[in-house]
Write an enzyme that holds these catalytic residues in place. Structure first.
Site, PDB file in Angstrom:
ATOM      1  N   THR A  13       0.821  -1.217   0.000  1.00  0.00           N
ATOM      2  CA  THR A  13       0.000   0.000   0.000  1.00  0.00           C
ATOM      3  C   THR A  13       0.850   1.260   0.000  1.00  0.00           C
ATOM      4  OG1 THR A  13      -0.057  -0.143   2.408  1.00  0.00           O
ATOM      5  CG2 THR A  13      -1.942  -1.087   1.220  1.00  0.00           C
ATOM      6  N   ARG A  39      -3.169  -2.559   9.599  1.00  0.00           N
ATOM      7  CA  ARG A  39      -3.921  -1.337   9.304  1.00  0.00           C
ATOM      8  C   ARG A  39      -4.649  -1.425   7.975  1.00  0.00           C
ATOM      9  NH1 ARG A  39       0.784   0.650  11.534  1.00  0.00           N
ATOM     10  NH2 ARG A  39       1.883   0.564   9.542  1.00  0.00           N
ATOM     11  N   SER A  40      -3.998  -1.998   6.967  1.00  0.00           N
ATOM     12  CA  SER A  40      -4.661  -2.011   5.660  1.00  0.00           C
ATOM     13  C   SER A  40      -5.011  -3.425   5.187  1.00  0.00           C
ATOM     14  CB  SER A  40      -3.817  -1.279   4.616  1.00  0.00           C
ATOM     15  OG  SER A  40      -2.493  -1.637   4.720  1.00  0.00           O
ATOM     16  N   CYS A 130      17.901   5.191  -2.436  1.00  0.00           N
ATOM     17  CA  CYS A 130      17.411   5.714  -3.717  1.00  0.00           C
ATOM     18  C   CYS A 130      18.364   6.720  -4.373  1.00  0.00           C
ATOM     19  CB  CYS A 130      16.030   6.329  -3.536  1.00  0.00           C
ATOM     20  SG  CYS A 130      15.860   7.228  -2.005  1.00  0.00           S
ATOM     21  N   SER A 160       8.555  12.122  -2.356  1.00  0.00           N
ATOM     22  CA  SER A 160       8.113  10.721  -2.385  1.00  0.00           C
ATOM     23  C   SER A 160       9.135   9.790  -1.750  1.00  0.00           C
ATOM     24  CB  SER A 160       7.814  10.268  -3.823  1.00  0.00           C
ATOM     25  OG  SER A 160       8.964  10.450  -4.623  1.00  0.00           O
ATOM     26  N   GLY A 161      10.373  10.254  -1.625  1.00  0.00           N
ATOM     27  CA  GLY A 161      11.388   9.467  -0.939  1.00  0.00           C
ATOM     28  C   GLY A 161      11.054   9.254   0.532  1.00  0.00           C
ATOM     29  N   LYS A 196      24.653   6.963   4.671  1.00  0.00           N
ATOM     30  CA  LYS A 196      24.218   5.820   3.837  1.00  0.00           C
ATOM     31  C   LYS A 196      24.806   5.936   2.431  1.00  0.00           C
ATOM     32  CE  LYS A 196      19.651   5.227   5.901  1.00  0.00           C
ATOM     33  NZ  LYS A 196      18.236   5.586   5.721  1.00  0.00           N
ATOM     34  N   ARG A 218      16.010  17.673   1.015  1.00  0.00           N
ATOM     35  CA  ARG A 218      14.763  17.312   0.341  1.00  0.00           C
ATOM     36  C   ARG A 218      14.134  18.591  -0.214  1.00  0.00           C
ATOM     37  NH1 ARG A 218      13.080  12.584   0.533  1.00  0.00           N
ATOM     38  NH2 ARG A 218      13.558  11.977   2.678  1.00  0.00           N
ATOM     39  N   HIS A 225      14.741  12.161  -7.768  1.00  0.00           N
ATOM     40  CA  HIS A 225      15.859  12.704  -6.990  1.00  0.00           C
ATOM     41  C   HIS A 225      16.938  13.202  -7.962  1.00  0.00           C
ATOM     42  CE1 HIS A 225      13.960  11.096  -3.552  1.00  0.00           C
ATOM     43  NE2 HIS A 225      14.835  10.192  -3.158  1.00  0.00           N
ATOM     44  N   ASN A 292      13.145   7.978  -8.071  1.00  0.00           N
ATOM     45  CA  ASN A 292      13.472   7.279  -6.817  1.00  0.00           C
ATOM     46  C   ASN A 292      12.540   6.112  -6.538  1.00  0.00           C
ATOM     47  OD1 ASN A 292      11.884   9.862  -6.484  1.00  0.00           O
ATOM     48  ND2 ASN A 292      11.322   8.834  -4.569  1.00  0.00           N
TER      49      ASN A 292
END
Ligand SMILES: NC(=O)c1ccc[n+]([C@@H]2O[C@H](COP(=O)([O-])OP(=O)(O)OC[C@H]3O[C@@H](n4cnc5c(N)ncnc54)[C@H](OP(=O)(O)O)[C@@H]3O)[C@@H](O)[C@H]2O)c1
Length: 314
Positions: A13, A39-40, A130, A160-161, A196, A218, A225, A292
């Site tokens: 999801t 939850r979903s 990403c 969206s990352g 990272k 961001r 990205h 990404n």
């Protein structure tokens, strides 16, 4: 090798899970199940022309042994808790969180860069960050040509990352309140996103001492990205030669002015602004943009799964 591999998408999801289902349907997979949290569970997600009912990713469901490959995109703590159950059930797991990326013995794979490492897995293959994926797709062929000595990076990462809820917040925000964000864990010196990028790049490129310095931010962009990269080599690498090398590299497309908007929705990593770094005779400046959610996450993970399943397409 199964003819119709049974794929489980865990985190179906979410932002990455949604794109994973889209790409699996596009590639012709038909035995696909969707999992998420309680939850979903019971809701449905689109898959090709149909709706899949979301199942709860309980330890029992993951251990059932009726899935060949699980593609996990659930976040680090949920991956740490759930991935061992999937492995226990005999499935291979491609995990997109940072839970296992730097663990010794767990391959961290970008198929175009170190795909052969995927086959060394003991149940789990980690999918890189990403920004690391597009960066290594570009750096690897340049390193083979001229030997990397140092890399500096500034990122411009889309919302969206940070997942589906961050995308929803951006949709509801007044444009006048848009700002840069630095929403990662901060240790007093750097964000974990920056470490990272450094440590994952070193592991994938098998250059454990490579000096890398990154600044990550961001930006109020929905998908895609971008990264400004300054790379220093053992020998001068003229921009024309670098451009030729990159134009011939897999999953890389040379584009004069890459942008997130141009990269969103496509599979290739865009690279451009390829020019000499005027501060360094062996230096090159580049600008990269990639989707990404696709190559930065879902697509790379599916390509890893295809290496594990010894199949390029279905
Ligand atoms: N977004 C990116 O560009 C990107 C790129 C590379 C890697 N990643 C990594 O991929 C992972 C997911 O990212 P995302 O952006 O897709 O996040 P997201 O949009 O917040 O989605 C999270 C998904 O994980 C599920 N989930 C959360 N906790 C769970 C649990 N305990 N058990 C089962 N399912 C659980 C959620 O299900 P519910 O609907 O039930 O809450 C949802 O489907 C993260 O580790 C992230 O670091 C993301």
């Amino acid at each position: 090798m199964p003819n119709s591999p049974r794929i489980g998408v865990v985190g179906a999801t979410g932002a990455v899970g949604t794109v994973t289902l889209e790409l699996l349907a596009e590639r012709g997979y038909d035995d696909v199940r969707a999992f998420a949290s309680e939850r979903s569970a019971g809701s449905s997600v689109p898959f090709g022309g149909i709706a899949l009912v979301v199942e709860e990713a309980t330890p029992e469901a993951l251990e059932a042994g009726d899935v060949d490959v699980f593609l996990f995109s659930v976040g680090t703590s949920a991956s740490l808790a759930l991935v061992p159950h999937a492995v226990q059930g005999g499935a291979a797991v491609v995990d997109k969180s940072s839970a296992f990326r730097l663990t010794n013995g767990i391959p961290l794979v970008v198929p175009e860069v170190n795909g052969e490492r995927a086959l060394e897995h003991d149940g789990v293959v980690a999918n890189p960050n990403c920004c690391t994926i597009p960066l290594t797709c570009v750096l690897k062929p340049l390193h083979e040509a001229a030997g990397l000595r140092r890399v500096r990076i500034a990122t411009y990462q889309s919302v969206s990352g940070a997942g589906a809820s961050a995308m929803e917040r951006l949709r509801n925000e007044e444009p006048a309140s848009h700002d840069l964000r630095m929403d990662w864990d901060f240790d007093g010196v750097e964000f974990d996103e920056e470490s990272k990028l450094r440590e994952e790049t070193r592991k994938i490129m098998e250059l454990p001492e490579l000096p890398i310095s990154a600044t990550c931010v961001r930006v109020p962009v929905m998908v895609g990205h971008a990264e400004a990269v300054w790379a220093e080599f053992e020998r001068p690498l003229p921009p024309e030669e670098a451009t030729e090398i990159l134009a011939a590299s897999p999953s890389v497309r040379v584009e004069q002015f890459p942008s997130p908007g141009k990269a969103a929705g496509i599979d290739d990593v865009l690279v451009g602004r390829i020019r000499s770094d005027t501060t360094d005779p062996n230096g090159l400046s580049l600008f990269i943009a990639g989707d990404n959610l696709r190559k930065g996450a879902a697509l790379n993970a599916i390509q890893i799964a295809e290496l594990l399943l010894d199949r390029v397409s279905v």
